[in-house]
Write a protein that holds these residues in place. Structure first.
Motif, PDB file in Angstrom:
ATOM      1  N   UNK A  73      44.301  45.875  46.708  1.00 32.71           N
ATOM      2  CA  UNK A  73      43.951  44.931  45.658  1.00 32.71           C
ATOM      3  C   UNK A  73      43.987  43.497  46.189  1.00 32.71           C
ATOM      4  N   UNK A  74      43.127  42.656  45.639  1.00 33.55           N
ATOM      5  CA  UNK A  74      43.179  41.210  45.862  1.00 33.55           C
ATOM      6  C   UNK A  74      43.463  40.574  44.511  1.00 33.55           C
ATOM      7  N   UNK A  75      44.427  39.659  44.485  1.00 33.29           N
ATOM      8  CA  UNK A  75      44.807  39.018  43.222  1.00 33.29           C
ATOM      9  C   UNK A  75      45.216  37.579  43.454  1.00 33.29           C
ATOM     10  N   UNK A  76      45.111  36.790  42.375  1.00 33.50           N
ATOM     11  CA  UNK A  76      45.553  35.400  42.461  1.00 33.50           C
ATOM     12  C   UNK A  76      47.045  35.319  42.140  1.00 33.50           C
ATOM     13  N   UNK A  77      47.570  34.089  42.099  1.00 32.54           N
ATOM     14  CA  UNK A  77      49.015  33.896  41.872  1.00 32.54           C
ATOM     15  C   UNK A  77      49.464  34.340  40.484  1.00 32.54           C
ATOM     16  N   UNK A  78      48.535  34.498  39.559  1.00 26.63           N
ATOM     17  CA  UNK A  78      48.868  34.963  38.210  1.00 26.63           C
ATOM     18  C   UNK A  78      48.612  36.469  38.073  1.00 26.63           C
ATOM     19  N   UNK A  79      48.371  37.151  39.188  1.00 28.45           N
ATOM     20  CA  UNK A  79      48.038  38.577  39.255  1.00 28.45           C
ATOM     21  C   UNK A  79      46.646  38.863  38.710  1.00 28.45           C
ATOM     22  N   UNK A  80      45.787  37.846  38.629  1.00 33.19           N
ATOM     23  CA  UNK A  80      44.414  38.029  38.187  1.00 33.19           C
ATOM     24  C   UNK A  80      43.598  38.771  39.233  1.00 33.19           C
ATOM     25  N   UNK A  81      42.790  39.750  38.769  1.00 28.43           N
ATOM     26  CA  UNK A  81      41.975  40.534  39.704  1.00 28.43           C
ATOM     27  C   UNK A  81      40.476  40.494  39.380  1.00 28.43           C
ATOM     28  N   UNK A  82      40.114  40.071  38.178  1.00 30.07           N
ATOM     29  CA  UNK A  82      38.699  40.054  37.836  1.00 30.07           C
ATOM     30  C   UNK A  82      38.412  39.205  36.624  1.00 30.07           C
TER      31      UNK A  82
ATOM     32  N   UNK B  20      52.827  54.827  46.649  1.00 25.85           N
ATOM     33  CA  UNK B  20      53.759  54.691  47.766  1.00 25.85           C
ATOM     34  C   UNK B  20      53.637  53.346  48.463  1.00 25.85           C
ATOM     35  N   UNK B  21      52.408  52.832  48.545  1.00 22.92           N
ATOM     36  CA  UNK B  21      52.146  51.592  49.278  1.00 22.92           C
ATOM     37  C   UNK B  21      51.230  50.684  48.485  1.00 22.92           C
ATOM     38  N   UNK B  22      51.379  49.401  48.746  1.00 20.28           N
ATOM     39  CA  UNK B  22      50.540  48.391  48.120  1.00 20.28           C
ATOM     40  C   UNK B  22      50.006  47.472  49.220  1.00 20.28           C
ATOM     41  N   UNK B  23      48.692  47.523  49.436  1.00 20.93           N
ATOM     42  CA  UNK B  23      48.008  46.606  50.349  1.00 20.93           C
ATOM     43  C   UNK B  23      47.450  45.496  49.469  1.00 20.93           C
ATOM     44  N   UNK B  24      48.089  44.344  49.508  1.00 18.16           N
ATOM     45  CA  UNK B  24      47.707  43.253  48.608  1.00 18.16           C
ATOM     46  C   UNK B  24      47.185  42.059  49.396  1.00 18.16           C
ATOM     47  N   UNK B  25      46.175  41.428  48.827  1.00 18.26           N
ATOM     48  CA  UNK B  25      45.732  40.127  49.291  1.00 18.26           C
ATOM     49  C   UNK B  25      46.078  39.168  48.162  1.00 18.26           C
ATOM     50  N   UNK B  26      47.032  38.280  48.420  1.00 24.74           N
ATOM     51  CA  UNK B  26      47.473  37.309  47.415  1.00 24.74           C
ATOM     52  C   UNK B  26      46.789  35.983  47.697  1.00 24.74           C
TER      53      UNK B  26
END
Length: 188
Positions: free
Chosen positions: A21-30, A141-147
């Motif tokens: 997932x890619x999200x902003x600082x407010x956890x926004x994704x779309x 199990x895992x979270x690949x995040x782009x913050x």
């Protein structure tokens, strides 16, 4: 009661379930059926991580801009309540038959992922409802995040992921006008 070898065999065959997932600082994704960011390095990371593995995604995510297509070299399993949903309108021929499945629940999608190439790791690709269910049920199990630094005024948000406190890797970057961090997280 299963013996030790049966238990170990079961444990070894359970796929790792990961979210990307890619999200902003407010956890926004779309916002408005579109992704918030277009970061070339994030796209390349997603391609590298998910190629060769099943990906599970909700119908709305599948139909959103800029996706609206089958991602090649991985099994795309689309989760929808729509009993007549036809992914073939988004692709044609052998490519569609090889890489696309339709499931009517997250459990059914996970079941379909078994036996697909790369099924040792299954990626949940979105959207918000699928992320929420997977996290609430403790399946991930895992979270690949782009913050991504900033608030991009999203209308769709990533759920709370505060149980993922073990940082496996962290890499700060800047590109395409964005400041962001690649994170790989697991539950502590």
């Amino acid at each position: 009661m299963p013996n030790r070898i049966q238990r170990e065999s079961f444990i070894m065959t359970k796929p790792r379930i990961s979210i990307i997932v890619a999200m902003d600082e407010e956890r926004g994704i779309g916002k408005g059926d579109e992704l918030l960011f277009k970061i070339s390095e994030d796209f390349k990371r997603m391609q590298k991580l998910t190629t060769g593995h099943p990906i599970l995604l909700g119908r709305k995510t599948f139909e959103s801009k800029p996706l609206r297509r089958i991602l090649p070299n991985r099994s795309n399993i689309i989760i929808t309540r729509d009993s007549v949903f036809d992914p073939h309108k988004f692709c044609s021929g052998k490519k569609c038959d090889t890489f696309v499945g339709v499931a009517h629940s997250l459990d059914e999608a996970l079941q379909q992922a078994k036996g697909k190439p790369g099924d040792e790791e299954v990626f949940i690709f979105g959207g918000g409802q699928v992320f929420k269910e997977a996290l609430e049920r403790g399946l991930v199990d895992r979270l690949y995040a782009t913050l991504v630094k900033g608030d991009f005024h999203a209308d769709t948000f990533f759920p709370d992921y505060s149980s993922f406190t073990k940082v496996i890797s962290k890499e700060e970057r800047e590109a395409d006008g964005y400041e962001y961090t690649f994170l790989l997280l697991e539950k502590a």
